[in-house]
Design a protein around this motif. Structure first.
Motif, PDB file in Angstrom:
ATOM      1  N   PHE A  48       0.862  -1.187   0.000  1.00 53.47           N
ATOM      2  CA  PHE A  48       0.000   0.000   0.000  1.00 53.47           C
ATOM      3  C   PHE A  48       0.893   1.230   0.000  1.00 53.47           C
ATOM      4  CE2 PHE A  48      -3.691   2.198   2.402  1.00 53.47           C
ATOM      5  CZ  PHE A  48      -4.570   2.075   1.339  1.00 53.47           C
ATOM      6  N   THR A  49       0.610   2.158  -0.881  1.00 55.77           N
ATOM      7  CA  THR A  49       1.404   3.385  -0.910  1.00 55.77           C
ATOM      8  C   THR A  49       0.517   4.574  -0.567  1.00 55.77           C
ATOM      9  OG1 THR A  49       1.079   3.355  -3.290  1.00 55.77           O
ATOM     10  CG2 THR A  49       3.233   2.663  -2.471  1.00 55.77           C
ATOM     11  N   ASP A  50       1.147   5.734  -0.548  1.00 57.49           N
ATOM     12  CA  ASP A  50       0.462   6.942  -0.113  1.00 57.49           C
ATOM     13  C   ASP A  50       0.394   7.931  -1.271  1.00 57.49           C
ATOM     14  OD1 ASP A  50      -0.647   8.835   1.482  1.00 57.49           O
ATOM     15  OD2 ASP A  50       0.989   8.944   2.925  1.00 57.49           O
ATOM     16  N   ASP A  51      -0.796   8.154  -1.801  1.00 57.15           N
ATOM     17  CA  ASP A  51      -0.987   9.158  -2.867  1.00 57.15           C
ATOM     18  C   ASP A  51      -0.486   8.707  -4.242  1.00 57.15           C
ATOM     19  OD1 ASP A  51      -1.788  10.692  -0.693  1.00 57.15           O
ATOM     20  OD2 ASP A  51      -0.276  12.263  -0.956  1.00 57.15           O
ATOM     21  N   HIS A  52      -0.477   7.431  -4.500  1.00 54.13           N
ATOM     22  CA  HIS A  52      -0.021   6.981  -5.827  1.00 54.13           C
ATOM     23  C   HIS A  52      -1.195   6.893  -6.804  1.00 54.13           C
ATOM     24  CE1 HIS A  52       2.428   3.953  -8.426  1.00 54.13           C
ATOM     25  NE2 HIS A  52       2.248   5.126  -9.005  1.00 54.13           N
ATOM     26  N   ALA A  53      -1.198   7.809  -7.754  1.00 53.06           N
ATOM     27  CA  ALA A  53      -2.303   7.902  -8.711  1.00 53.06           C
ATOM     28  C   ALA A  53      -2.129   6.934  -9.874  1.00 53.06           C
ATOM     29  CB  ALA A  53      -2.371   9.329  -9.263  1.00 53.06           C
ATOM     30  N   VAL A  54      -3.239   6.442 -10.396  1.00 51.49           N
ATOM     31  CA  VAL A  54      -3.178   5.503 -11.527  1.00 51.49           C
ATOM     32  C   VAL A  54      -2.551   6.142 -12.769  1.00 51.49           C
ATOM     33  CG1 VAL A  54      -5.126   4.083 -10.789  1.00 51.49           C
ATOM     34  CG2 VAL A  54      -5.543   6.012 -12.314  1.00 51.49           C
ATOM     35  N   ARG A 382     -10.117   7.919  -7.588  1.00 46.44           N
ATOM     36  CA  ARG A 382      -9.686   6.562  -7.978  1.00 46.44           C
ATOM     37  C   ARG A 382      -8.526   6.060  -7.139  1.00 46.44           C
ATOM     38  NH1 ARG A 382      -8.650   5.816 -14.336  1.00 46.44           N
ATOM     39  NH2 ARG A 382      -8.587   3.582 -13.925  1.00 46.44           N
ATOM     40  N   MET A 383      -8.477   4.749  -6.978  1.00 42.48           N
ATOM     41  CA  MET A 383      -7.334   4.092  -6.339  1.00 42.48           C
ATOM     42  C   MET A 383      -6.830   3.024  -7.301  1.00 42.48           C
ATOM     43  SD  MET A 383      -9.203   3.248  -2.742  1.00 42.48           S
ATOM     44  CE  MET A 383      -7.853   2.659  -1.740  1.00 42.48           C
ATOM     45  N   PRO A 384      -5.499   2.824  -7.332  1.00 39.26           N
ATOM     46  CA  PRO A 384      -5.035   1.645  -8.061  1.00 39.26           C
ATOM     47  C   PRO A 384      -5.433   0.397  -7.279  1.00 39.26           C
ATOM     48  CG  PRO A 384      -3.188   2.766  -6.976  1.00 39.26           C
ATOM     49  CD  PRO A 384      -4.417   3.568  -6.682  1.00 39.26           C
ATOM     50  N   LEU A 385      -5.769  -0.655  -7.966  1.00 45.37           N
ATOM     51  CA  LEU A 385      -5.986  -1.936  -7.289  1.00 45.37           C
ATOM     52  C   LEU A 385      -5.607  -3.055  -8.249  1.00 45.37           C
ATOM     53  CD1 LEU A 385      -6.910  -3.657  -4.890  1.00 45.37           C
ATOM     54  CD2 LEU A 385      -9.226  -3.598  -5.835  1.00 45.37           C
ATOM     55  N   LEU A 386      -4.539  -3.736  -7.930  1.00 50.11           N
ATOM     56  CA  LEU A 386      -4.078  -4.875  -8.720  1.00 50.11           C
ATOM     57  C   LEU A 386      -3.951  -6.059  -7.768  1.00 50.11           C
ATOM     58  CD1 LEU A 386      -2.089  -2.183  -9.547  1.00 50.11           C
ATOM     59  CD2 LEU A 386      -1.808  -3.663 -11.503  1.00 50.11           C
ATOM     60  N   VAL A 387      -4.459  -7.192  -8.213  1.00 46.30           N
ATOM     61  CA  VAL A 387      -4.476  -8.367  -7.333  1.00 46.30           C
ATOM     62  C   VAL A 387      -3.927  -9.580  -8.073  1.00 46.30           C
ATOM     63  CG1 VAL A 387      -5.916  -9.894  -5.929  1.00 46.30           C
ATOM     64  CG2 VAL A 387      -6.550  -7.476  -6.178  1.00 46.30           C
ATOM     65  N   ARG A 388      -2.876 -10.149  -7.525  1.00 46.65           N
ATOM     66  CA  ARG A 388      -2.387 -11.432  -8.048  1.00 46.65           C
ATOM     67  C   ARG A 388      -2.802 -12.504  -7.052  1.00 46.65           C
ATOM     68  NH1 ARG A 388       3.930 -12.722  -8.770  1.00 46.65           N
ATOM     69  NH2 ARG A 388       3.754 -13.256  -6.573  1.00 46.65           N
TER      70      ARG A 388
END
Ligand code: SGN
Ligand code: CA
Length: 523
Positions: A48-54, A382-388
């Motif tokens: 989880f990061t802080d303020d990382h835009a897509v 928006r938030m990035p969300l990637l799931v492996r």
């Protein structure tokens, strides 16, 4: 398991087979794992990061940088294209992730509030169910973490250079760059501290790329020879929208400070609010770090002084300095995600570990002339969300269903085979992981920003559907309506357009229905 792999790695090293070849190791690990290992509850690594835009992740189509390691999660897992926060600010988003509840329901509405650690959170439930739980990095919830067997957190916002970390036993300073140090501590816990007989939850939460966007020693000159493309709305005049936008205090042109944000060391020029703070990282550096910093910024700053840009050219220069520093911080995040993914491979953990990448909210990378977040406009909503998720998330899938940070906790509980408590307002994302369009999926998202603080963003609530967004700036009694298909950059509110009256009324009803569904005060 780790020890087995260590000895295998040593053996391979000795026999000369492991010549920097993590591919070979991966292959061997995969062979070992498929050889009859019983199905186990999956481990969870939450990055989880802080303020990382897509807009600055290549898997989301970035025009300004590449993020090869985060992209690996996209090709090996699922990308959620429409994941949003419920309140675009740090501590409230983190509380929503932990509790699966909207801000009013978990009690943490602004960065000024203290998190009530007695309430139900997903780490607590995983811990009670036999998971070993660890939290490393940014926390920002004021009270001590609960539900973790091990925690080591940055105090408040934390620092980039030689960061302090807090544990139950006290404070410790680590020499190095925060993104590297946070990863080191997380890997150290994985390698040396956890109980290998239990499934684990590791929350590895970075400070980067939060303001003041201080790059690490390895990235100080990255992008020096390129010009980063500007967003089309860098010089937004805020026409056709609420006049509240003009009152913002987050403009690249006026509100970035020369020394503090823009790294013009020693500058005394003030921003439009009359502030001229010094960069807090500079005084934390070791002599060697400061020497490298000065060597990188000194010549660039001299060139800036010499060219002395004015007006729009000055804004353009500030944008370049801001965005390059932001992207330099992102590059370090990406490198460190790569380190974690490599470790999971090398330790034979990858096949039974869910890896999630996300950030507490999005950010303006010059869109509307801004930095920061808070507004319900797409870039910060928006938030990035990637799931492996091996065996569950179909590699290369893109999910367009409306999802929100309140869904993260329920998803992790579901992954562990646990029931999601009724009080959680989010829902598990597991049914979406193979690209299935779930028939009764939610059709609208609720949003509420409550803070009356820094950057002067008015409080507002709103609803977003597949196509439309309605925003209510309730203190001023103003509304905005956007058609996201025709106006994805949200440059023209249609609220006062009679042709959209019926749509606006429908959205108001949806907003009210969400307020009732989620138990918002006064609903
Ligand atoms: C700090 C920043 C703000 C930022 C808030 C909230 N100022 O106060 O620019 O909006 O954090 O950020 S700074 O000068 O201290 O960097 S959040 O991500 O923690 O919510
Ligand atoms: Ca944040």
């Amino acid at each position: 398991m780790v020890h087995d792999n260590c000895s295998r790695r040593n053996f391979l090293k000795l026999t000369g087979l492991l010549v920097g070849s993590s591919v070979l190791t991966r292959h061997l690990n995969a062979q070992t794992r498929t050889a009859g290992s019983p199905s186990k509850r999956p481990n969870i690594v939450f990055l989880f990061t802080d303020d990382h835009a897509v807009q600055s992740i290549s898997a989301y189509g970035s025009r300004i940088n590449t993020t090869p390691h985060i992209d690996r999660l996209a090709s090996e897992g699922v990308v959620f294209d429409r994941c949003f926060c419920c309140n675009s600010i740090c501590a409230p988003s983190r509380a929503a992730v932990l509790t699966g509840k909207h801000s009013h329901a978990n009690g943490l509405m602004t960065n000024g509030n203290r998190f009530d650690g007695a309430q139900t959170t997903f780490p607590k439930l995983l811990q009670q169910a036999g998971y070993e739980t660890a939290l490393i990095g940014k926390w920002h919830l004021k009270t001590d973490p609960t539900g973790f067997d091990h925690w080591e957190i940055l105090p408040g916002q934390g620092s980039y250079y030689n960061p302090d970390f807090l544990t139950a036993a006290g404070k410790k300073r680590y020499e190095g760059y925060a993104t590297d140090v946070t990863t080191d501590l997380a890997l150290d816990w994985l390698k040396n501290d956890r109980d290998e007989d239990k499934p684990f939850l590791l929350m590895c939460q970075h400070k980067a790329p939060h303001r003041t966007w201080a790059p690490g020693p390895d990235h100080l000159t990255m992008y020096d020879d390129v010009t980063i493309p500007e967003p089309p709305s860098l010089f937004d005049d805020y026409a056709h929208r609420s006049d509240l936008l003009k009152d913002n205090e987050m403009s690249i042109a006026g509100h970035l400070m020369y020394d503090y944000d823009l790294k013009i060391t020693g500058a005394t020029e003030k921003d439009v609010l009359g502030r001229a703070f010094k960069n807090p990282e500079y005084r934390r550096m070791t002599d060697d770090q400061r020497r490298r910093w000065d060597a990188a910024y000194g010549p660039k700053n001299e060139a800036f002084r010499k060219s002395n840009p004015q007006g729009d050219d000055l804004t353009r220069w500030k944008y370049q300095r801001y965005i390059k520093d932001y992207l330099r911080c992102v590059a370090s995040v990406d490198d460190n995600i790569g380190r974690v993914l490599d470790y999971l491979d090398d330790a034979g953990l990858a096949d039974n570990t869910i890896v999630v990448y996300s950030s507490d909210q999005g950010f303006y990378l010059g869109e509307h002339g801004w930095y920061d977040k808070r507004w319900m406009y797409e870039e910060s909503f928006r938030m990035p969300l990637l799931v492996r998720w091996p065996g569950k998330a179909k590699p290369g899938t893109r999910v367009s269903a409306l999802t929100q940070n309140i869904d993260f906790g329920p998803t992790f509980l579901d992954a562990a085979g646990l029931d999601v408590p009724k009080e959680m307002q989010g829902v598990s994302l597991k049914p979406l992981m193979d690209g299935t369009v779930a028939p009764n999926w939610r059709r609208a998202l609720y949003y509420h920003y409550y803070e009356k603080g820094e950057h002067n963003v008015p409080r507002h609530e709103g609803v977003r559907t597949d196509r439309y967004k309605l925003i209510h700036f309730y203190d001023a009694g103003q509304w905005e309506l956007y058609d996201l298909t025709n106006d994805p950059r949200e440059m023209h509110s249609l609220y006062d357009d009679p042709a959209y009256r019926t749509i606006a009324e429908g959205l108001k009803r949806q907003l009210q229905a969400l307020r009732v569904q989620y138990g918002v005060d006064g609903a």
